[in-house]
Scaffold this motif. Structure first.
Motif: not given
Length: 100
Positions: A90-100
């Motif tokens: 969940g943290l990894l997905v959040g970081v990836i989506l937060g970059r966009k």
């Protein structure tokens, strides 16, 4: 192994359907007993393709059920590890989506 079986069945089904189509096309040009024979062979080919498709579906369902049972057993045996992995994903997905 499952993917290879599904691929093989998929190719077999495509071949059987093409053969049935060819038989039906040939049967439209004929009349009488010969046309009935070709239509019968075409129906048998389609029935065979349908049976192979059902076998592939049953195999895929069985594999998915086995994977779900294995995952369920792992989560029940290691609940805290499972929570940590889920939180990490969940943290990894959040970081990836937060970059966009």
């Amino acid at each position: 192994m499952l993917e290879q079986n599904i691929s093989t069945v998929n190719n077999d089904v495509k071949t059987l359907v093409k053969d049935a189509q060819a038989l039906f096309t040939a049967a439209t040009a004929l009349t009488g007993e010969k046309a009935d024979e070709l239509r019968g062979r075409g129906m048998k080919a389609l029935d065979s393709a349908l049976a192979k498709a059902h076998e592939a579906q049953a195999s895929a369902i069985a594999g998915a059920k086995q994977a779900a049972a294995t995952t369920d057993a792992y989560v029940k045996e290691n609940p805290w590890r499972s929570i940590a992995v889920a939180a990490g994903v969940g943290l990894l997905v959040g970081v990836i989506l937060g970059r966009k």
